[in-house]
Design a protein around this motif. Structure first.
Motif, PDB file in Angstrom:
ATOM      1  N   CYS A  15       0.936  -1.130  -0.230  1.00 28.74           N
ATOM      2  CA  CYS A  15      -0.242   0.153  -0.238  1.00 28.74           C
ATOM      3  C   CYS A  15       1.029   1.230  -0.025  1.00 28.74           C
ATOM      4  O   CYS A  15       2.037   0.987   0.211  1.00 28.74           O
ATOM      5  N   PRO A  16       0.376   2.446  -0.359  1.00 29.69           N
ATOM      6  CA  PRO A  16       1.073   3.567  -0.307  1.00 29.69           C
ATOM      7  C   PRO A  16       1.862   4.104   0.869  1.00 29.69           C
ATOM      8  O   PRO A  16       2.930   4.389   0.944  1.00 29.69           O
ATOM      9  N   ALA A  17       0.932   3.831   1.888  1.00 30.24           N
ATOM     10  CA  ALA A  17       1.600   4.088   3.338  1.00 30.24           C
ATOM     11  C   ALA A  17       2.901   3.222   3.603  1.00 30.24           C
ATOM     12  O   ALA A  17       3.826   3.882   4.114  1.00 30.24           O
ATOM     13  N   CYS A  18       2.844   1.905   3.089  1.00 26.66           N
ATOM     14  CA  CYS A  18       3.825   1.048   3.497  1.00 26.66           C
ATOM     15  C   CYS A  18       5.279   1.452   2.587  1.00 26.66           C
ATOM     16  O   CYS A  18       6.337   1.734   3.159  1.00 26.66           O
ATOM     17  N   LYS A  19       4.760   1.760   1.411  1.00 26.24           N
ATOM     18  CA  LYS A  19       6.023   2.223   0.605  1.00 26.24           C
ATOM     19  C   LYS A  19       6.773   3.388   1.022  1.00 26.24           C
ATOM     20  O   LYS A  19       7.803   3.375   1.153  1.00 26.24           O
ATOM     21  N   LEU A  20       5.901   4.403   1.305  1.00 25.10           N
ATOM     22  CA  LEU A  20       6.508   5.513   1.688  1.00 25.10           C
ATOM     23  C   LEU A  20       7.321   5.385   2.898  1.00 25.10           C
ATOM     24  O   LEU A  20       8.323   6.099   3.035  1.00 25.10           O
ATOM     25  N   ARG A  21       6.715   4.612   3.823  1.00 19.82           N
ATOM     26  CA  ARG A  21       7.249   4.467   5.120  1.00 19.82           C
ATOM     27  C   ARG A  21       8.846   3.678   5.040  1.00 19.82           C
ATOM     28  O   ARG A  21       9.863   4.109   5.550  1.00 19.82           O
ATOM     29  N   MET A  22       8.609   2.540   4.121  1.00 18.95           N
ATOM     30  CA  MET A  22      10.005   2.025   3.915  1.00 18.95           C
ATOM     31  C   MET A  22      10.778   2.493   3.139  1.00 18.95           C
ATOM     32  O   MET A  22      11.908   2.339   3.452  1.00 18.95           O
ATOM     33  N   ASN A  23      10.476   3.225   1.971  1.00 12.98           N
ATOM     34  CA  ASN A  23      11.504   4.116   1.262  1.00 12.98           C
ATOM     35  C   ASN A  23      12.281   5.122   2.236  1.00 12.98           C
ATOM     36  O   ASN A  23      13.306   5.385   1.891  1.00 12.98           O
ATOM     37  N   GLY A  24      11.413   5.728   3.205  1.00 13.89           N
ATOM     38  CA  GLY A  24      12.028   6.537   3.846  1.00 13.89           C
ATOM     39  C   GLY A  24      12.960   5.852   4.892  1.00 13.89           C
ATOM     40  O   GLY A  24      14.181   6.414   5.194  1.00 13.89           O
ATOM     41  N   TYR A  25      12.584   4.758   5.218  1.00 14.57           N
ATOM     42  CA  TYR A  25      13.520   3.962   6.424  1.00 14.57           C
ATOM     43  C   TYR A  25      14.618   3.528   5.706  1.00 14.57           C
ATOM     44  O   TYR A  25      15.809   3.891   6.187  1.00 14.57           O
ATOM     45  N   ILE A  26      14.567   3.053   4.323  1.00 14.84           N
ATOM     46  CA  ILE A  26      15.765   2.737   3.701  1.00 14.84           C
ATOM     47  C   ILE A  26      16.854   3.969   3.239  1.00 14.84           C
ATOM     48  O   ILE A  26      18.084   3.992   3.496  1.00 14.84           O
ATOM     49  N   GLU A  27      15.973   4.931   2.839  1.00 15.12           N
ATOM     50  CA  GLU A  27      16.975   6.309   2.700  1.00 15.12           C
ATOM     51  C   GLU A  27      17.676   6.830   3.953  1.00 15.12           C
ATOM     52  O   GLU A  27      18.855   7.093   3.768  1.00 15.12           O
ATOM     53  N   TYR A  28      17.004   6.831   5.153  1.00 13.64           N
ATOM     54  CA  TYR A  28      17.465   7.078   6.350  1.00 13.64           C
ATOM     55  C   TYR A  28      18.716   6.260   6.529  1.00 13.64           C
ATOM     56  O   TYR A  28      20.106   6.480   7.200  1.00 13.64           O
TER      57      TYR A  28
END
Ligand code: ZN
Length: 219
Positions: free
Chosen positions: A200-213
């Motif tokens: 879902c978009p919320a999961c993608k946003l959350r995980m992409n942010g985590y990976i980026e950090y």
């Protein structure tokens, strides 16, 4: 005026839980308020409850079933599926008209009853999906409106307003709650705790942010 106390609009998700811990550092006493608006996943409220219990935060759940009556949407209706991708020229179908305005307004009434001036919300203008009531201009405007409506000095704090998802993870790390946020919060539209469904978009946003950090941390 009681500067020592604050009320957090709390859903048990990444953003509001980060705000909860931010508030716990900043204020002597923090109260969390969640809303029951017949969200598909009652687990969201359970999750919020568990976090408050575990970390010793007074928690209230207010009934806002009215919201679903007014504006049925993919977060509340079982027969409407959440968009997998955000549509290009319109708001995602997870958007609920007026939700943040209603949440903050009810929290305002709640806070004033208890002599509390500070309200904390995890809205962000940075990687928002176009939700108009997450914008800074709206929050400032509502702050003025609430003050006038109740003849009271509210201060709405938005610690995440100008930071993106990666920076929200960074903030959680600074607050020493990164693992709590990663494992114990629920952001997923499909009601799966922690890393979620991944779709879902919320999961993608959350995980992409985590990976980026995490990548930025390695450097
Ligand atoms: Zn998900």
């Amino acid at each position: 005026m009681n500067k020592e106390k604050a009320v957090v609009v709390f859903s048990g998700g990444q953003d509001s839980t980060t705000c909860l811990f931010w508030a716990k550092k900043k204020f002597k006493e923090v109260i969390a308020v969640s809303f029951d608006y017949n969200q598909k996943h009652k687990f969201e409220l359970e999750c919020a409850k568990d976090i408050c219990k575990k970390y010793n935060v007074e928690h209230h759940i207010l009934d806002l079933g009215l919201l679903n009556q007014l504006a049925p949407n993919s977060l509340t209706r079982v027969d409407i599926e959440v968009d997998k991708e955000t549509p290009k020229d319109s708001l995602p179908n997870s958007f609920v008209d007026g939700r943040n305005m209603l949440f903050l307004t009810f929290v305002g009434v709640f806070a004033k009853q208890r002599g509390i001036n500070n309200i904390i919300t995890g809205v962000s203008q940075s990687d928002f999906s176009g939700y108009p009531d997450c914008r800074d201009v709206f929050i400032k405007s509502l702050n003025v409106t609430l003050n006038l409506a109740m003849d009271y000095q509210f201060e709405i704090h938005t610690p995440l307003m100008w930071i993106n998802k990666a920076q929200t993870w960074e903030l959680a790390d600074e607050l020493e709650v990164l693992d709590i946020i990663k494992n114990e919060t629920l952001t997923c539209y499909n009601g799966i705790i922690g890393d979620g469904c991944g779709e879902c978009p919320a999961c993608k946003l959350r995980m992409n942010g985590y990976i980026e950090y995490m990548k930025s941390k390695e450097k």
